[in-house]
Motif scaffolding. Structure first.
Motif: not given
Length: 358
Positions: A175-180
């Motif tokens: 799982l990779l989670v990215i917040g922008t």
């Protein structure tokens, strides 16, 4: 039973105010605000190793013994402030990145560091992950891209275009989670690393400050600048379990409530409970399944900028320093810059088996 840094406190489990009296300061801390903390996850090391990144353009690696004693083991530099650091799974390497747009890997065996890649803009966050048993690096930048790196190659293996500047990122298993910026949250299954598995807008109304994956990788937590935290599961079938809650806010005074940024969220590696820490200078331990606060701790006199549990969950490290939340004019030479090591007692992070309703 004796605690990690001495005798266990006699406070009962019903007491929700935590004790900081046994917390120990890390020896020879950085000279400017700390941006990231990472403990080695390697299980074959007798002592803990902690990497610390800082605005002072350095990454420092410390050895921490079970009694809380610490000693600096190595340091290496970037050409500008370092924004994040992370240990490899086997504990032999540290990756770091920052305002110099560079991604560096340091081999702790040889104490040699090398630049393995770069972005067009500052790199806000970087993580190790495993692909087919090989260590790989993923980086997220203000140039609105996420890049994957094989340490044997100077060019990115792949690049993923995001909607906006990358502010935060976390990896757990696949799982990779990215917040922008603009509150986009992108979820990637690392078995299919160049495609967004899912994209959503944060359920929180204001800027995302941090995302952190659950210990079992079934979901993640989001922290924002408005003193709120959201719990999100990856799969739609679990969406009824999603919720958000207020934290890091002062009690209302008249019509005014002071709210503080949630700067970091860390999950306990054994119990799956988690911490929040913020600009108000406090941290709290929470049980997401019971929707319950386990412990809250007194304010430490300055913002908490980064946190991390060690591999067994017996130490909780938190960095104290100015986080610029009140602008340049509120910075001062008198503000502390330090990393504190909190010995986690038996009752502090364990989920509650039964919650009595008031």
């Amino acid at each position: 039973m004796s605690g990690l840094f001495g005798a266990t406190s006699s406070s009962t489990a019903s007491n929700t105010v935590g004790d900081l009296k046994q917390d120990v300061a890390l020896t020879s801390p950085p000279e400017d605000t700390i941006t990231g903390l990472s403990f080695s996850p390697a299980t074959n090391q007798a002592n803990d190793f902690l990497a610390v990144s800082s605005w002072d353009k350095k990454v420092r690696i410390y050895e921490v013994t079970s009694n809380g004693q610490s000693e600096g083991r190595h340091a290496y530099g970037h050409d500008a402030p370092v924004f994040m650091c992370d240990f490899s799974k086997d504990g032999t390497k540290v990756v770091s990145a920052g305002a110099d747009k560079a991604i560096k890997v340091c081999d702790l065996g040889t104490q040699q560091d090398a630049k393995i890649g770069e972005h067009d803009q500052p790199v806000r966050t970087v993580r190790f992950f495993e692909a087919g048993g090989n260590p790989m690096v993923v980086s997220g930048s203000w140039d609105k891209t996420v890049k994957y790196w094989d340490m044997r190659s100077p060019t990115a293996v792949a690049t993923v275009q995001c909607q906006e500047r990358v502010y935060t990122m976390d990896v757990k298993n696949d799982l990779l989670v990215i917040g922008t910026a603009d509150r986009y949250i992108n979820i990637i299954n690392l078995k299919n690393p160049t495609t967004f598995y899912k994209t959503l807008q944060s359920p929180l109304k204001w800027q995302t400050r941090v995302v952190s994956c659950f210990a079992d990788a079934s979901g993640f937590a989001i922290g924002s600048i408005e003193g709120r935290c959201a719990i999100q599961y990856v799969e739609d079938k679990d969406s009824s379990l999603n919720f958000s809650f207020k934290c890091h806010r002062d009690p209302p005074s008249g019509n005014v409530t002071s709210v503080y940024a949630v700067n970091d969220i860390s999950f306990h590696p054994v119990h799956g409970t988690f911490s929040t820490a913020g600009s108000d200078g406090s941290f709290h331990f929470w049980d997401k399944d019971a929707k319950h606060r386990l412990k809250g701790y007194p304010q430490v006199g300055c913002s908490i900028t980064a946190t991390k549990f060690n591999k067994t969950g017996s130490i909780f490290a938190y960095a104290v320093g100015y986080d610029w939340s009140k602008g340049f004019q509120s910075n001062s030479q008198q503000l502390p810059i330090k990393v504190m090591l909190h010995p986690v007692q038996q009752d502090e992070c364990k989920p509650r088996s039964t919650i009595k309703k008031r």
